[in-house]
Structure formats: C-alpha cells, structure tokens
Design a protein around this motif. Structure first.
Motif, mmCIF file in Angstrom:
data_model
loop_
_atom_site.group_PDB
_atom_site.id
_atom_site.type_symbol
_atom_site.label_atom_id
_atom_site.label_comp_id
_atom_site.label_asym_id
_atom_site.label_seq_id
_atom_site.Cartn_x
_atom_site.Cartn_y
_atom_site.Cartn_z
ATOM 1 N N ARG A 1 18.778 -6.103 11.913
ATOM 2 C CA ARG A 1 18.335 -5.814 10.596
ATOM 3 C C ARG A 1 17.329 -6.774 9.819
ATOM 4 O O ARG A 1 16.764 -6.077 9.408
ATOM 5 N N LEU A 2 16.288 -7.493 10.986
ATOM 6 C CA LEU A 2 15.454 -8.313 10.145
ATOM 7 C C LEU A 2 14.186 -7.090 10.852
ATOM 8 O O LEU A 2 13.441 -7.384 9.745
ATOM 9 N N GLY A 3 14.064 -6.660 11.842
ATOM 10 C CA GLY A 3 13.792 -5.586 12.525
ATOM 11 C C GLY A 3 12.998 -4.074 10.817
ATOM 12 O O GLY A 3 12.907 -3.503 10.414
ATOM 13 N N THR A 4 14.557 -3.886 10.328
ATOM 14 C CA THR A 4 15.061 -2.870 9.040
ATOM 15 C C THR A 4 14.273 -3.759 8.245
ATOM 16 O O THR A 4 13.713 -2.471 7.554
ATOM 17 N N GLU A 5 13.957 -4.681 7.692
ATOM 18 C CA GLU A 5 13.593 -5.295 6.127
ATOM 19 C C GLU A 5 12.460 -5.180 6.818
ATOM 20 O O GLU A 5 12.003 -4.892 5.399
ATOM 21 N N ALA B 1 2.874 0.379 19.467
ATOM 22 C CA ALA B 1 4.302 0.272 19.969
ATOM 23 C C ALA B 1 5.006 -1.678 19.979
ATOM 24 O O ALA B 1 5.677 -1.704 19.861
ATOM 25 N N GLN B 2 4.351 -2.397 19.425
ATOM 26 C CA GLN B 2 4.698 -3.549 18.923
ATOM 27 C C GLN B 2 4.823 -4.016 17.495
ATOM 28 O O GLN B 2 6.330 -4.386 18.021
ATOM 29 N N ILE B 3 4.745 -2.995 17.137
ATOM 30 C CA ILE B 3 5.212 -2.989 15.765
ATOM 31 C C ILE B 3 6.372 -2.860 15.315
ATOM 32 O O ILE B 3 7.368 -2.967 14.706
ATOM 33 N N SER B 4 6.634 -1.309 16.562
ATOM 34 C CA SER B 4 7.501 -0.695 16.647
ATOM 35 C C SER B 4 8.799 -1.318 16.866
ATOM 36 O O SER B 4 9.412 -1.299 16.354
ATOM 37 N N GLN B 5 8.565 -2.398 18.214
ATOM 38 C CA GLN B 5 10.010 -3.232 18.866
ATOM 39 C C GLN B 5 10.021 -3.710 18.485
ATOM 40 O O GLN B 5 10.784 -4.031 17.756
ATOM 41 N N VAL B 6 9.130 -4.368 16.585
ATOM 42 C CA VAL B 6 9.392 -5.581 15.925
ATOM 43 C C VAL B 6 10.918 -5.053 14.995
ATOM 44 O O VAL B 6 11.754 -5.271 14.504
ATOM 45 N N GLU B 7 9.856 -3.510 14.268
ATOM 46 C CA GLU B 7 11.390 -3.122 13.361
ATOM 47 C C GLU B 7 12.270 -2.900 14.071
ATOM 48 O O GLU B 7 13.050 -2.471 13.134
ATOM 49 N N ALA B 8 12.373 -2.713 15.578
ATOM 50 C CA ALA B 8 14.062 -1.641 15.801
ATOM 51 C C ALA B 8 14.185 -2.958 16.404
ATOM 52 O O ALA B 8 15.350 -2.786 16.732
ATOM 53 N N GLY B 9 13.631 -4.100 16.261
ATOM 54 C CA GLY B 9 14.932 -5.494 17.224
ATOM 55 C C GLY B 9 14.508 -5.953 18.557
ATOM 56 O O GLY B 9 15.358 -6.495 18.793
ATOM 57 N N LEU B 10 13.863 -4.807 18.446
ATOM 58 C CA LEU B 10 13.112 -4.859 20.186
ATOM 59 C C LEU B 10 13.025 -6.109 20.625
ATOM 60 O O LEU B 10 12.820 -6.697 21.565
ATOM 61 N N ALA B 11 11.913 -6.504 19.501
ATOM 62 C CA ALA B 11 10.829 -8.282 19.921
ATOM 63 C C ALA B 11 11.605 -9.014 19.055
ATOM 64 O O ALA B 11 11.055 -8.409 17.701
ATOM 65 N N GLY B 12 11.040 -9.737 19.457
ATOM 66 C CA GLY B 12 11.217 -11.185 18.731
ATOM 67 C C GLY B 12 10.123 -11.381 17.456
ATOM 68 O O GLY B 12 8.942 -10.504 17.860
ATOM 69 N N VAL B 13 9.863 -11.736 16.461
ATOM 70 C CA VAL B 13 8.858 -11.627 15.380
ATOM 71 C C VAL B 13 8.689 -13.454 14.967
ATOM 72 O O VAL B 13 9.795 -14.242 14.758
ATOM 73 N N SER B 14 7.290 -14.290 15.013
ATOM 74 C CA SER B 14 7.077 -15.354 13.884
ATOM 75 C C SER B 14 7.733 -15.486 13.495
ATOM 76 O O SER B 14 7.434 -14.756 12.305
ATOM 77 N N GLU B 15 8.231 -17.372 12.725
ATOM 78 C CA GLU B 15 8.305 -17.464 10.940
ATOM 79 C C GLU B 15 6.914 -16.791 10.636
ATOM 80 O O GLU B 15 6.273 -16.295 9.456
ATOM 81 N N GLU B 16 5.733 -17.132 11.311
ATOM 82 C CA GLU B 16 3.739 -16.808 10.854
ATOM 83 C C GLU B 16 3.633 -15.533 10.444
ATOM 84 O O GLU B 16 3.086 -15.567 9.166
ATOM 85 N N ARG B 17 3.741 -14.742 11.464
ATOM 86 C CA ARG B 17 4.082 -13.230 11.825
ATOM 87 C C ARG B 17 4.933 -12.554 9.959
ATOM 88 O O ARG B 17 4.221 -11.847 9.402
#
Length: 283
Positions: A13-17, A41-57
């Motif tokens: 859900r976070l990645g989707t948002e 690739a990293q942006i795609s992984q974040v948006e798919a929920g496959l990779a975490g993302v920091s609060e700052e990012r």
C-alpha cells in the motif's frame, strides 16, 4: 539489500500511494530516479513494495511530487517508519500470506466495519465454530494445517481486547446466525459469545432479518478498515482467487456507499440484541 520476496499488504500500500503521487505529478520513474541519484529499478521496487523506503526519502518524494497534504505525507512517513513485529509473524511460512495481511491490517486500523451474510464474523467465532467451518470448506484438511488456522483466527480477536481496543461494527444477516455449521450446542455458545461482545462499548452488532424488505445485498460480504485518513482506508472482499484488497479511492467510495445501504436494512444495536436473545430461546 535484496528485494522482499513477499511484501505485506501494508508495504504494498505504501508503494502504491507513492506511485499514485508520482503519476499525478506527471513524472516518469527514470526522472524521479535521476532526482534522487537512484535507478529506475529501485524506484519500481519501492513502488511495488519490494523495497523499503526511508522517512526522509518519503518526504523528498512528496516534495518532488508537489504534494502539500501534510497529514497525508505524515501518514505515509509513519507507514515507512513502522517496524511492528506483530503476533502474526509467528505464522509466516505456516499460513498463506493473506492470513498475515489481514491480521496486520486489522492491527493498524483505526476502526473496523464488517458485513457478513453466511458466517458469523471471524472476530467473533469460537474455536468449535471455526473448526467446523474450516473442516467443511477444506475436506480432509490435516491437523497440521487446521490447528494453525484456528490459532490464527482466535488471536485475531486481540484487536477487540486490551486497554485500547479497535472500534468494531458488525452487520450480520440472520442467515449467518441461524445456519448451524456444527450442532445445537455450538450454535447456542456462538450466539451467547456474540451477545457477550456487544456488552463492550467499542463493539456494535446489527442484524439484518430475513423478512427485511428491499435488501439485495447477499453479495455484500466485506470488511472495511479505517486508516489514519479516509484516503488510506482499506477494503477486503472475498473473490474467486482469494481475498481482494481494495484501496483505490473510487472503489472505497463505492464500498462506503454499499455499507450505508446495508446498514439501512439492519436493525438498531438494541433491537439486534433482542433479536439474538429471541433466537437463543428458540434453541
């Protein structure tokens, strides 16, 4: 860090948002990657929920996407920062992911509303009732698979317990209360358990009687989970392939409308308690 093999519904859900924010801004994934010195690739992984993302990012992304809804941004940051290791984690690798997702979503919900037609709500089910349901819909299920399902179902009730229970409203059709998934003893115990739950201020039960006019919602079974903001609410509905997670705003609006329609067909909580008491006397 290697991509997650099975992201949770909350991580997805976070990645989707974040993807929705990017698309609304008109930016392509490669453009965002360039702004953050990252890769497509990293942006795609974040948006798919496959990779975490920091609060700052998350905050940097929101700024690049020209999002000025601060409460929404703060809610996304909280999701990114969340490291909750809930009781459901012990079932990882034991039960299918949707079991864990449901428990995690319930844990984080600000309120829960559920409509059930054929079965007593899972959050109310007693062990004997749940055992009869699982044994019937999964003939021949071995104890090694049945017992974890029962344990998981019973532990889900933690959201209704403790010092800060989650407000919960169940709209239950009379059919769900009358169908004997087991025997008369189990039926009585289950109705008594529901009445006991309604003694709590945070629990509300409304019954839809068989003789209710203008009720065409036999397919309305669903759970609606409140988020920190309405745009972060979540719907769960059964589908032929499993539980469908609903988070797109137009579909959430439709679910809210359906909930309102179903509620209009139900008895008030006090009338519903009397209705269930009468059913108990019949047993």
């Amino acid at each position: 860090m290697a991509p997650r093999s099975q992201p949770t519904a909350r991580q997805v859900r976070l990645g989707t948002e974040l993807r929705r924010l990017r698309e609304a801004s008109g930016l392509k994934g490669r453009e965002v990657a360039a702004l953050l010195s990252s890769t497509s690739a990293q942006i795609s992984q974040v948006e798919a929920g496959l990779a975490g993302v920091s609060e700052e990012r998350v905050r940097r992304l929101a700024a690049h996407y020209a999002c000025t809804d601060q409460p929404y941004i703060d809610a996304l940051v909280a999701m990114a920062a969340d490291r909750t290791q809930g009781w459901w984690e012990e079932f990882k690798g034991v039960l299918p992911p949707p079991f864990l997702d449901t428990a995690e979503l319930e844990h984080h919900a600000t309120f829960l509303r559920e409509v059930v037609i054929a079965y007593v709500p899972g959050l109310f089910q007693l062990p004997d009732y749940a055992r009869a349901v699982y044994s019937y819909v999964m003939p021949g299920i071995p104890n090694s698979e049945l017992e974890p399902r029962l344990e998981h179902r019973m532990k889900r009730r933690t959201v209704l317990e403790g010092d800060h229970p989650t407000p919960y409203e169940a709209i239950v059709h009379e059919a769900a209360l009358r169908i004997r998934v087991a025997d008369r003893r189990v039926a009585r115990a289950q109705l008594e358990a529901i009445l006991h739950q309604t003694e709590h201020d945070h629990v509300s039960v409304r019954v839809i009687p068989f003789d209710q006019d203008d009720f065409a919602g036999a397919g309305a079974t669903m759970m609606y989970l409140g988020g920190p903001l309405a745009r972060l609410d979540t719907g769960l509905r059964d589908s032929p392939t499993g539980t469908a997670v609903i988070d797109a705003e137009p579909h959430l609006v439709r679910l809210r409308t359906l909930l309102s329609q179903v509620e209009k067909s139900s008895l008030a909580p006090a009338q519903s308690r009397d209705f269930i008491h009468h059913m108990l006397k019949e047993l």
